[in-house]
Design a protein around this motif. Structure first.
Motif, PDB file in Angstrom:
ATOM      1  N   GLU A   8      -4.960  -7.946   2.102  1.00 55.62           N
ATOM      2  CA  GLU A   8      -4.700  -6.815   3.253  1.00 55.62           C
ATOM      3  C   GLU A   8      -3.604  -7.145   4.056  1.00 55.62           C
ATOM      4  N   VAL A   9      -2.676  -8.052   3.931  1.00 58.32           N
ATOM      5  CA  VAL A   9      -1.320  -8.385   4.682  1.00 58.32           C
ATOM      6  C   VAL A   9      -0.424  -7.329   3.853  1.00 58.32           C
ATOM      7  N   PRO A  10       0.043  -6.386   4.525  1.00 56.51           N
ATOM      8  CA  PRO A  10       1.361  -5.864   3.691  1.00 56.51           C
ATOM      9  C   PRO A  10       2.392  -6.713   3.722  1.00 56.51           C
ATOM     10  N   HIS A  11       3.085  -6.539   2.536  1.00 55.61           N
ATOM     11  CA  HIS A  11       4.211  -7.586   2.442  1.00 55.61           C
ATOM     12  C   HIS A  11       4.734  -7.313   1.061  1.00 55.61           C
TER      13      HIS A  11
ATOM     14  N   GLY B 232      -6.445  -3.923  -7.729  1.00 58.89           N
ATOM     15  CA  GLY B 232      -6.460  -3.835  -6.148  1.00 58.89           C
ATOM     16  C   GLY B 232      -5.119  -4.049  -5.682  1.00 58.89           C
ATOM     17  N   LEU B 233      -4.252  -3.444  -6.009  1.00 54.76           N
ATOM     18  CA  LEU B 233      -2.620  -3.430  -5.377  1.00 54.76           C
ATOM     19  C   LEU B 233      -2.492  -2.232  -4.873  1.00 54.76           C
ATOM     20  N   ARG B 234      -2.073  -1.888  -3.802  1.00 54.12           N
ATOM     21  CA  ARG B 234      -1.655  -0.771  -3.363  1.00 54.12           C
ATOM     22  C   ARG B 234      -0.218  -0.573  -2.615  1.00 54.12           C
TER      23      ARG B 234
ATOM     24  N   LEU C 184       6.764  -2.747  -0.251  1.00 60.71           N
ATOM     25  CA  LEU C 184       6.035  -3.084   0.400  1.00 60.71           C
ATOM     26  C   LEU C 184       4.574  -2.809   0.001  1.00 60.71           C
ATOM     27  N   HIS C 185       3.577  -3.830  -0.320  1.00 60.10           N
ATOM     28  CA  HIS C 185       2.255  -3.679  -0.887  1.00 60.10           C
ATOM     29  C   HIS C 185       1.226  -4.457  -0.288  1.00 60.10           C
TER      30      HIS C 185
ATOM     31  N   PRO D  63       8.630   1.163   1.409  1.00 63.09           N
ATOM     32  CA  PRO D  63       9.657   0.992   0.496  1.00 63.09           C
ATOM     33  C   PRO D  63      10.040  -0.586   0.500  1.00 63.09           C
ATOM     34  N   PRO D  64      10.836  -0.898  -0.236  1.00 65.70           N
ATOM     35  CA  PRO D  64      11.310  -2.486  -0.311  1.00 65.70           C
ATOM     36  C   PRO D  64      12.048  -2.902   0.765  1.00 65.70           C
TER      37      PRO D  64
END
Length: 175
Positions: free
Chosen positions: A101-104, A162-164, A62-63, A168-169
């Motif tokens: 900015e949407v966690p996915h 810019g990736l955070r 999840l990023h 977990p998957p």
């Protein structure tokens, strides 16, 4: 590839980018094949586009992307996508757009590789895979899966893109 000037200002955004099937740069990274259609350097930074092939069962953590929006059009296979609180099951012909900015995260499902058109707006995000991977000797999935070294390099480069990582998957049971 053909770059044809469409204006007189001379900026990269005034250039038409055309690429015949199978002629763009190809990279093996993180157990996947990335076939570049257009990069940020060709589009004035506005767009990145690649056709990506992934083996069944592969999952991302999840990023969040802090700079780019992302869109995928699934060409082949099936996958489950988590976007915010939504769990979305996708099959060939389905489309998803993810604002910044949407966690996915996603997991490929089924028994055949997944193939999709990946777009990033603005461009540049897909370049991380060129840095992590190696030029593809052939247009097929690489023989090796995802190595610990690949993951470590991806995590090391992520902040620069810019990736955070925020979780977990998607589990196999949830997908």
């Amino acid at each position: 590839m053909k770059n044809l000037s469409a204006g007189t200002s001379g900026s990269a955004t005034d250039v038409v980018v055309s690429r015949a099937a199978g002629t763009g740069p190809a990279t093996w990274a993180m157990g996947m094949l990335f076939e570049r259609l257009a990069g940020a350097e060709e589009t004035g930074g506005l767009l990145g586009a690649s056709v990506v092939t992934q083996p069944p069962g592969q999952a991302s953590p999840l990023h969040v992307h802090t700079r780019e929006a992302e869109a995928w059009f699934l060409l082949q296979g099936a996958m489950t996508y988590r976007a915010g609180q939504q769990l979305i099951r996708m099959s060939a012909g389905d489309f998803i757009y993810l604002p910044r900015e949407v966690p996915h995260g996603f997991r490929t499902t089924g028994t055949v590789p997944v193939r999709f058109l990946a777009l990033t707006l603005p461009g540049g995000l897909l370049d991380i895979y060129d840095e992590v991977g190696v030029p593809a000797a052939e247009r097929r999935l690489p023989d090796a899966g995802v190595s610990d070294a690949d993951v470590a390099r991806w995590l090391e480069l992520s902040p620069r893109y810019g990736l955070r990582v925020v979780g977990p998957p998607i589990s196999e049971a949830e997908a």
